[in-house]
Design an enzyme around this catalytic site. Sequence first.
Site, short mmCIF file in Angstrom:
data_model
loop_
_atom_site.label_atom_id
_atom_site.label_comp_id
_atom_site.label_asym_id
_atom_site.label_seq_id
_atom_site.Cartn_x
_atom_site.Cartn_y
_atom_site.Cartn_z
N ASP A 124 0.81 -1.22 0.00
CA ASP A 124 0.00 0.00 0.00
C ASP A 124 0.84 1.27 0.00
O ASP A 124 0.32 2.36 0.28
CB ASP A 124 -0.93 0.01 1.22
N ASP A 184 -6.49 -3.81 -6.37
CA ASP A 184 -6.16 -2.51 -5.76
C ASP A 184 -4.70 -2.11 -6.00
O ASP A 184 -4.35 -0.93 -6.04
CB ASP A 184 -6.38 -2.55 -4.23
N1 GLY Z 1 -7.35 -1.38 -0.76
C1 GLY Z 1 -8.35 -1.76 0.12
C2 GLY Z 1 -9.74 -1.38 -0.28
O1 GLY Z 1 -10.01 -0.91 -1.34
O2 GLY Z 1 -10.60 -1.61 0.54
#
Ligand code: GLY
Length: 407
Positions: A124, A184
Amino acid sequence: MISHRKQLFLIPMALSLLLSANYSCRQDNSAKQIVALAENQLSLLTEETGRLKQADTTSLLVSPRTLNGKGELVLVRSRDWTSGFFPGALWYLYELTGKKKWQDKAVRFTANMEKEKTNGTTHDMGFKIYCSFGNGFRLTGDTAYREVIIQSARTLATRFNPVIGCIRSWDHSRNKWGYPVIIDNMMNLELLFAASRLTGDTLLRHIAVTHAKTTLKNHFRDDFSSYHVIDYDTLTGQVLQKNTHQGYSHESAWARGQAWALYGYTMCYRETKDETFLRQAEGIASFILNHPRLPEDLVPFWDFDAPEMPDEPRDASAAAIIASALYELGSYSANQLLYRSKADAIVRSLSDHYRAEKGTAHGFILLHSTGSAPAKSEVDVPLIYADYYFLEALVRQARIREGKPVV
Ligand code: GLY
């Protein structure tokens, strides 16, 4: 003297110009109103965050994320995937208003994130560092920010596996997946592209492009909808499982996942000019915009296949991400009019029907987002990333109005 024939031609043209000037003026006014509300709300959110930070005995809490079941403000540590969105939202408010007070707040909350630059336990990094330091560097050119971006990208690159051709997403759930890659993760590539441009290090760019190509090959169904989690075999690079984690089922289309995919491939086209990425983004846009279960107000339910529609929670965060992505995609695609009008309609819908009343919701701007419905976590609540992408969409809308490049 203008001939009768010319008059017949000029009248509709003048009318259409008048109508579009009128529309743009109305859009400008409603944008001013929503920016004024955002200023009010983020002042409140900053105040309340400051109060909670002072009371925090660990001194580790840095940014607001959401409201809990009791309606209380929830703060997170810098290691949380959402920690960069609040500083990023402050940077966007600075960009939208030009007011130094927002820059000062953005600088303060961005500084809290710096230690994440060496945290290699997460994919992330882009969310955390590019939303905070990336926007800070774009708007100020501060060379200290540049260094943080570069170091963070190098840390993120350590999670790339060349056999698989992807950056590993999660380290948790090792009982379920050996090498999970989630859709993501496309969002974190922007950090690698930026650091590659800043340093001339082509390996960072190569990793980003390879990840995007592998994801394009393995994450998508024929209708351009995306799986959430792909699990890979680390020895052969083969796909082992196609799963979901936050969606309704393995074969469903989790709304925010589709939004990440749309945004991710649009950004990859910006960075590479590879037509495959543009076609992918257009395909995803078509899946979303033509979906029979996309509500009329263009704010998706949390999953396009959720079983109890229309009684399912919405996800305003997905709508905000989609709007922002469509503004950018419109600047590359022959479908510009369609994408921009849909993006405008989403922003209008969020502004009119999903915003918090002034002085409520502890200062969040948008209500009605969904974090993880299967985990019964953060359902129908404000989420800081909904506000971040909503403000980004407003910035992009304003840039289009002013005749500037969208990004
Ligand atoms: N990256 C985590 C979400 O979109 O919840």
